[in-house]
Motif scaffolding. Structure first.
Motif, PDB file in Angstrom:
ATOM      1  N   ASN A  80       0.468  -1.005   0.006  1.00  0.00           N
ATOM      2  CA  ASN A  80       0.126   0.153   0.013  1.00  0.00           C
ATOM      3  C   ASN A  80       1.349   1.531   0.166  1.00  0.00           C
ATOM      4  O   ASN A  80       0.562   1.936   0.688  1.00  0.00           O
ATOM      5  CB  ASN A  80      -1.228   0.194   0.951  1.00  0.00           C
ATOM      6  CG  ASN A  80      -2.285  -0.612   1.138  1.00  0.00           C
ATOM      7  OD1 ASN A  80      -2.286  -0.989  -0.283  1.00  0.00           O
ATOM      8  ND2 ASN A  80      -1.805  -1.397   2.655  1.00  0.00           N
ATOM      9  N   HIS A  81       1.663   1.309  -0.283  1.00  0.00           N
ATOM     10  CA  HIS A  81       2.813   2.272  -1.360  1.00  0.00           C
ATOM     11  C   HIS A  81       2.006   3.842  -1.238  1.00  0.00           C
ATOM     12  O   HIS A  81       1.275   3.412  -2.256  1.00  0.00           O
ATOM     13  CB  HIS A  81       3.894   1.931  -1.239  1.00  0.00           C
ATOM     14  CG  HIS A  81       5.060   3.258  -1.541  1.00  0.00           C
ATOM     15  ND1 HIS A  81       5.325   3.801  -0.393  1.00  0.00           N
ATOM     16  CD2 HIS A  81       5.356   3.466  -2.969  1.00  0.00           C
ATOM     17  CE1 HIS A  81       6.991   4.467  -1.384  1.00  0.00           C
ATOM     18  NE2 HIS A  81       6.524   4.730  -2.399  1.00  0.00           N
ATOM     19  N   ASP A  82       2.699   4.738  -1.078  1.00  0.00           N
ATOM     20  CA  ASP A  82       2.160   5.841  -1.133  1.00  0.00           C
ATOM     21  C   ASP A  82       2.995   6.394  -2.263  1.00  0.00           C
ATOM     22  O   ASP A  82       4.267   7.371  -2.005  1.00  0.00           O
ATOM     23  CB  ASP A  82       1.035   6.611  -0.435  1.00  0.00           C
ATOM     24  CG  ASP A  82       0.895   7.841  -0.786  1.00  0.00           C
ATOM     25  OD1 ASP A  82       0.410   8.332  -1.805  1.00  0.00           O
ATOM     26  OD2 ASP A  82       0.329   8.659   0.290  1.00  0.00           O
ATOM     27  N   PHE A  83       2.631   6.547  -3.474  1.00  0.00           N
ATOM     28  CA  PHE A  83       3.968   7.082  -4.246  1.00  0.00           C
ATOM     29  C   PHE A  83       4.177   8.634  -4.482  1.00  0.00           C
ATOM     30  O   PHE A  83       2.914   9.372  -4.351  1.00  0.00           O
ATOM     31  CB  PHE A  83       3.782   6.688  -5.919  1.00  0.00           C
ATOM     32  CG  PHE A  83       4.169   5.158  -5.904  1.00  0.00           C
ATOM     33  CD1 PHE A  83       5.677   4.872  -6.174  1.00  0.00           C
ATOM     34  CD2 PHE A  83       3.079   3.588  -5.935  1.00  0.00           C
ATOM     35  CE1 PHE A  83       5.862   3.813  -6.342  1.00  0.00           C
ATOM     36  CE2 PHE A  83       4.084   3.269  -6.497  1.00  0.00           C
ATOM     37  CZ  PHE A  83       5.003   2.115  -6.186  1.00  0.00           C
ATOM     38  N   ILE A  84       5.146   9.597  -4.106  1.00  0.00           N
ATOM     39  CA  ILE A  84       5.159  10.558  -3.443  1.00  0.00           C
ATOM     40  C   ILE A  84       5.887  11.243  -5.073  1.00  0.00           C
ATOM     41  O   ILE A  84       7.219  10.818  -5.899  1.00  0.00           O
ATOM     42  CB  ILE A  84       5.937  10.952  -2.759  1.00  0.00           C
ATOM     43  CG1 ILE A  84       4.906  10.313  -1.397  1.00  0.00           C
ATOM     44  CG2 ILE A  84       6.097  12.631  -2.755  1.00  0.00           C
ATOM     45  CD1 ILE A  84       5.415  10.590   0.052  1.00  0.00           C
ATOM     46  N   HIS A  85       6.046  12.156  -5.577  1.00  0.00           N
ATOM     47  CA  HIS A  85       6.291  12.681  -7.285  1.00  0.00           C
ATOM     48  C   HIS A  85       7.694  12.707  -6.933  1.00  0.00           C
ATOM     49  O   HIS A  85       8.963  12.874  -7.436  1.00  0.00           O
ATOM     50  CB  HIS A  85       5.524  14.034  -7.625  1.00  0.00           C
ATOM     51  CG  HIS A  85       6.576  14.450  -8.566  1.00  0.00           C
ATOM     52  ND1 HIS A  85       7.116  13.507  -9.771  1.00  0.00           N
ATOM     53  CD2 HIS A  85       7.482  15.799  -8.844  1.00  0.00           C
ATOM     54  CE1 HIS A  85       8.100  14.550 -10.599  1.00  0.00           C
ATOM     55  NE2 HIS A  85       8.167  15.576  -9.636  1.00  0.00           N
ATOM     56  N   ARG A  86       7.689  13.876  -5.602  1.00  0.00           N
ATOM     57  CA  ARG A  86       9.677  14.221  -5.472  1.00  0.00           C
ATOM     58  C   ARG A  86      10.410  13.316  -4.788  1.00  0.00           C
ATOM     59  O   ARG A  86      11.604  13.720  -4.682  1.00  0.00           O
ATOM     60  CB  ARG A  86       9.824  14.944  -4.330  1.00  0.00           C
ATOM     61  CG  ARG A  86       8.811  16.483  -5.035  1.00  0.00           C
ATOM     62  CD  ARG A  86       8.673  17.978  -4.447  1.00  0.00           C
ATOM     63  NE  ARG A  86       8.690  19.010  -4.931  1.00  0.00           N
ATOM     64  CZ  ARG A  86       8.599  19.814  -4.158  1.00  0.00           C
ATOM     65  NH1 ARG A  86       8.647  20.412  -3.350  1.00  0.00           N
ATOM     66  NH2 ARG A  86       7.918  21.479  -5.349  1.00  0.00           N
ATOM     67  N   GLN A  87       9.882  12.152  -4.253  1.00  0.00           N
ATOM     68  CA  GLN A  87      10.716  11.140  -3.560  1.00  0.00           C
ATOM     69  C   GLN A  87      11.029  10.534  -4.422  1.00  0.00           C
ATOM     70  O   GLN A  87      10.743  10.057  -6.102  1.00  0.00           O
ATOM     71  CB  GLN A  87       9.691  10.126  -2.858  1.00  0.00           C
ATOM     72  CG  GLN A  87      10.305   9.283  -1.777  1.00  0.00           C
ATOM     73  CD  GLN A  87       9.530   7.996  -1.161  1.00  0.00           C
ATOM     74  OE1 GLN A  87       8.521   8.969  -0.692  1.00  0.00           O
ATOM     75  NE2 GLN A  87      10.263   7.432  -0.457  1.00  0.00           N
ATOM     76  N   ASN A  88      12.396   9.889  -4.757  1.00  0.00           N
ATOM     77  CA  ASN A  88      13.462   9.034  -5.221  1.00  0.00           C
ATOM     78  C   ASN A  88      13.442   7.537  -5.066  1.00  0.00           C
ATOM     79  O   ASN A  88      12.912   7.432  -4.393  1.00  0.00           O
ATOM     80  CB  ASN A  88      14.997   8.979  -5.122  1.00  0.00           C
ATOM     81  CG  ASN A  88      15.541  10.718  -6.040  1.00  0.00           C
ATOM     82  OD1 ASN A  88      14.884  11.183  -6.079  1.00  0.00           O
ATOM     83  ND2 ASN A  88      16.850  11.962  -4.877  1.00  0.00           N
ATOM     84  N   TYR A  89      13.081   6.949  -6.401  1.00  0.00           N
ATOM     85  CA  TYR A  89      12.874   5.628  -5.874  1.00  0.00           C
ATOM     86  C   TYR A  89      14.118   4.859  -7.120  1.00  0.00           C
ATOM     87  O   TYR A  89      14.473   5.888  -7.467  1.00  0.00           O
ATOM     88  CB  TYR A  89      11.642   5.252  -6.875  1.00  0.00           C
ATOM     89  CG  TYR A  89      10.543   5.379  -6.217  1.00  0.00           C
ATOM     90  CD1 TYR A  89       9.818   4.617  -5.077  1.00  0.00           C
ATOM     91  CD2 TYR A  89      10.153   6.807  -5.724  1.00  0.00           C
ATOM     92  CE1 TYR A  89       8.947   5.663  -4.519  1.00  0.00           C
ATOM     93  CE2 TYR A  89       8.766   7.184  -5.665  1.00  0.00           C
ATOM     94  CZ  TYR A  89       8.644   5.697  -4.576  1.00  0.00           C
ATOM     95  OH  TYR A  89       7.542   7.236  -3.215  1.00  0.00           O
ATOM     96  N   LEU A  90      14.453   3.812  -6.701  1.00  0.00           N
ATOM     97  CA  LEU A  90      15.756   3.172  -7.325  1.00  0.00           C
ATOM     98  C   LEU A  90      15.274   1.930  -8.387  1.00  0.00           C
ATOM     99  O   LEU A  90      14.088   1.644  -7.654  1.00  0.00           O
ATOM    100  CB  LEU A  90      16.996   2.533  -6.133  1.00  0.00           C
ATOM    101  CG  LEU A  90      18.127   1.860  -6.487  1.00  0.00           C
ATOM    102  CD1 LEU A  90      18.999   2.829  -6.863  1.00  0.00           C
ATOM    103  CD2 LEU A  90      18.815   1.055  -5.364  1.00  0.00           C
ATOM    104  N   MET A  91      15.685   2.371  -9.045  1.00  0.00           N
ATOM    105  CA  MET A  91      15.736   1.313 -10.776  1.00  0.00           C
ATOM    106  C   MET A  91      16.981   0.554 -10.721  1.00  0.00           C
ATOM    107  O   MET A  91      18.165   0.706 -10.234  1.00  0.00           O
ATOM    108  CB  MET A  91      15.286   1.224 -11.676  1.00  0.00           C
ATOM    109  CG  MET A  91      14.299   2.636 -11.910  1.00  0.00           C
ATOM    110  SD  MET A  91      14.133   2.944 -14.173  1.00  0.00           S
ATOM    111  CE  MET A  91      14.868   3.718 -14.314  1.00  0.00           C
TER     112      MET A  91
END
Length: 283
Positions: free
Chosen positions: A143-154
């Motif tokens: 149930n993660h809330d995706f935030i635009h300014r948050q960095n994610y790792l590929m």
């Protein structure tokens, strides 16, 4: 005036040093997390013939997951659908091994669910653990809330970065930061926001093997890799939030299926279908 200019210059230098320290620390955390992530995320290969020396071709990436006593391999559906999946395998201690398990491919074209899940047979899951590990629920952010300014790792294995020689295998990894896109292109890409997240790839910072910013990277081979959120405020830690399924060079976005949907398929579909298959075999 000169004194004020000197003071302002000193302030700028201090800010620059703080930013540089912050970047170095963040880069260190990212690489620590990536080193761990790749223990759960092997590269997939396809062996088109068994002529020696064996030379499997780089194909995609996958994520290994454990639910209780069952072990699973997760990747993108098109990886299996577009190839002879009986010829797909993994390098375990640099030795190619075919995949062994019961596979289901999602068939939900309306919602563009592009997921393949293999319930691994016991002997193969044990063999995989000679080199790799399986994630459990403690590594998943439900149930993660995706935030635009948050960095994610590929983190995965682009095909163009892998070379197979006569006796050696060169497998370079792509480790990149990205963030959720603000582009309103879900309808255009036939995506359901409740199942998917789009991420910008206009300009992504790549770490480790690629040291500069990359514009429009070639992501063939990243399908089936994980999308991870990293906690920079504590000791290096990471959580799985999605599975990468496709990228759109023209739109400059890549797409991940949210992990909740994937785990639901495992818990409420694959086990039932596996039992049905065993029942049919026993008749």
């Amino acid at each position: 005036i000169l004194l004020n200019r000197i003071k302002n210059l000193i302030k700028l230098i201090k800010v620059s040093l703080v930013n540089e320290k912050d970047y170095v620390l963040k880069e260190k955390i990212i690489n620590q997390c990536a080193d761990e992530i790749f223990k759960y995320s092997p590269q997939l290969f396809i062996l088109k013939n068994e002529i020696k020396p064996i030379r499997p071709e780089a194909l995609a990436t996958c994520v290994l997951y454990q639910d209780g006593d069952s072990f699973y391999l997760i990747t993108a559906r098109h990886v299996f659908k577009n190839h002879d999946h009986t010829k797909i395998g993994i390098l375990i201690n640099d030795e190619f091994s075919y995949l062994h398990g019961f596979t289901i491919l999602t068939e939900d074209k309306d919602n563009k669910i592009d997921i393949a899940i293999m319930k691994l047979y016991d002997h193969f899951s044990k063999k995989l653990q000679e080199e790799y590990f399986f994630l459990d629920d403690s590594f998943i952010n439900f149930n993660h809330d995706f935030i635009h300014r948050q960095n994610y790792l590929m983190a995965g294995y682009p095909v163009h970065m892998s070379k197979i020689y006569a006796t050696t295998h060169k497998r370079e990894q792509l480790i990149s930061l990205t963030h959720p896109s603000q582009k309103d292109n879900y309808s255009k890409l036939l995506l359901d926001k409740s199942h998917h997240i789009t991420l910008d790839i206009e300009k992504i910072r790549s770490f480790k093997n690629i040291t500069q910013d990359v514009k429009g990277p070639t992501l063939y081979g990243m399908s089936g890799s994980g999308l991870w959120v990293i906690n920079f405020s504590k000791e290096a830690s990471f959580k799985l939030v999605g599975i990468m399924i496709e990228w759109h060079k023209e739109e400059k976005v890549t797409v991940a299926t949210k992990i909740d949907l994937v785990i639901n398929i495992i818990r409420y579909r694959i086990e039932d279908e596996y039992k049905k298959a065993l029942s049919e075999l026993s008749k």
